[in-house]
Design an enzyme around this catalytic site. Structure first.
Site, PDB file in Angstrom:
ATOM      1  N   PRO A   2       0.855  -1.190   0.000  1.00 29.77           N
ATOM      2  CA  PRO A   2       0.000   0.000   0.000  1.00 29.77           C
ATOM      3  C   PRO A   2       0.890   1.239   0.000  1.00 29.77           C
ATOM      4  CG  PRO A   2      -0.555  -1.449   1.853  1.00 29.77           C
ATOM      5  CD  PRO A   2       0.690  -1.974   1.228  1.00 29.77           C
ATOM      6  N   GLU A   3       0.796   2.017  -1.056  1.00 26.53           N
ATOM      7  CA  GLU A   3       1.529   3.273  -1.145  1.00 26.53           C
ATOM      8  C   GLU A   3       0.513   4.401  -0.991  1.00 26.53           C
ATOM      9  OE1 GLU A   3       4.228   3.301  -4.536  1.00 26.53           O
ATOM     10  OE2 GLU A   3       4.372   1.122  -4.505  1.00 26.53           O
ATOM     11  N   LYS A  60       2.586   7.155   3.744  1.00 32.17           N
ATOM     12  CA  LYS A  60       1.884   5.875   3.849  1.00 32.17           C
ATOM     13  C   LYS A  60       1.296   5.666   5.240  1.00 32.17           C
ATOM     14  CE  LYS A  60       5.398   4.157   0.696  1.00 32.17           C
ATOM     15  NZ  LYS A  60       6.621   3.330   0.607  1.00 32.17           N
ATOM     16  N   ARG A 289      15.563  -4.583  -5.878  1.00 33.17           N
ATOM     17  CA  ARG A 289      14.141  -4.315  -6.077  1.00 33.17           C
ATOM     18  C   ARG A 289      13.816  -4.411  -7.561  1.00 33.17           C
ATOM     19  NH1 ARG A 289      12.748  -2.216  -0.761  1.00 33.17           N
ATOM     20  NH2 ARG A 289      13.162  -4.424  -0.590  1.00 33.17           N
TER      21      ARG A 289
END
Length: 299
Positions: A2-3, A60, A289
């Site tokens: 969740p950003e 966030k 990443r």
DNA sequence: ACGCCCGCCTGTAAGC
DNA sequence: TGCTTACAGGCGGGCG
């Protein structure tokens, strides 16, 4: 995961749902979720009997101010979810770690399989405590400074690009004062708060800039393009209630997925044709990443 | 002092 | 087919 857009979607839904409600009981299954407190009981004692005044967000983080002047802070980590339950009889889903029950009825569940999320109650610092906090960055705007004072635990968090307006000159200052790769710049929560792996790639595609371009190398035009892309992508994503990725970890209060994933231009589109130039979307490992980009559209 | 990178976790899915 | 292994991700802290 969740950003900012996902947390903002939860914020606006939650706001409608819980503002004005009084917290009757809180259960925590394990100290891990409230690790900043001495015990689960210490966390509970700061919440029970409190009325919720608002639901706010910075980056966030969800901020829930209470009667007492304290603020309940929630962070969803990468797999955290909030669920609304109409009655205490609703069967708990797996990995429900914190249950907030309200006097007016209904419950709010904090669910988190991968356990990177947390909750804590922030108590305002006295004058001496505030003085001890070093709020030295003179470029940070007034709103960000107020937040840093109010929630001392978040005093290192940067400005929120949806809540705070920045001139592109200020944005340019952040980019130029230290040379870092653009993706690192976007994901560093100390400068701009709320952007993670998904939206950094989408913003950089929209801006036509590569993830590894140095922030200090941007021309005036590119600085403006990046800031514009940042604001626009986040606004679009909020409009479509955020992104649920392949694993569908992100769910809203009612368990629904977000709709923005269908508009992703590069994220999770490795090997597919770029919608703009038809070249193949690339995927590379960057600082451990996944990073997606179009070699042709981004320079 | 600062920047990089590991470790925390579990569900899912690829690989042998 | 079933077991093992890798991977996803945010962020704090430890190490270089």
């Amino acid at each position: 995961m969740p950003e900012l857009p996902e947390v903002e979607t939860l914020r606006s839904d939650l706001s409608r749902e819980i503002v004005g409600k009084k917290i009757k009981a809180v259960t925590v299954d394990n100290g891990r979720w409230v690790r900043r407190h001495k015990s689960a009981k210490a966390f509970r004692d700061l919440l029970e009997g409190q009325t919720i005044k608002a639901v706010e967000r910075v980056g966030k983080y969800l901020l829930i101010p209470l009667d007492s002047g304290n603020t309940l802070v929630l962070h969803l980590g990468m797999s955290g979810q909030l669920h609304r339950a109409k009655t205490p009889k609703t069967p708990k889903i797996k990995h429900t770690h914190i249950v907030f029950g309200f006097t007016q009825g209904g419950e709010l569940w904090f669910v988190d399989p991968r356990t990177f999320g947390e909750a804590f109650v922030s108590v305002p610092l006295n004058e001496a405590g505030q003085a001890a906090l070093q709020l030295s960055d003179s470029v940070v705007n007034a709103e960000a400074r107020v937040l840093r004072r109010r929630i001392s635990e978040l005093h290192e968090l940067g400005f929120d690009p949806v809540e705070s307006m920045l001139t592109w000159e200020q944005f340019g200052y952040f980019l130029h004062h230290k040379p870092v790769q653009l993706k690192a710049f976007l994901m560093d929560q100390h400068t701009i708060a709320g952007i993670g792996n998904v939206y950094s790639d989408e913003i950089l595609f929209a801006a036509g800039l590569r993830y590894d371009r140095l922030s200090s190398s941007l021309s005036t035009t590119e600085v403006r393009r990046l800031y514009r892309a940042l604001v626009e992508i986040l606004a679009e994503a909020i409009k479509h209630r955020g992104s649920s990725l392949a694993d569908e970890q992100y769910r809203d209060l009612e368990g629904r997925t977000g709709n923005f994933s269908q508009f992703h231009e590069v994220y999770d589109r490795a090997g597919l044709a770029c919608r703009r130039c038809r070249n193949t979307v690339q995927k590379v490992k960057w600082k451990d990443r996944n990073t997606y980009f179009c070699d042709h559209c981004q320079i």
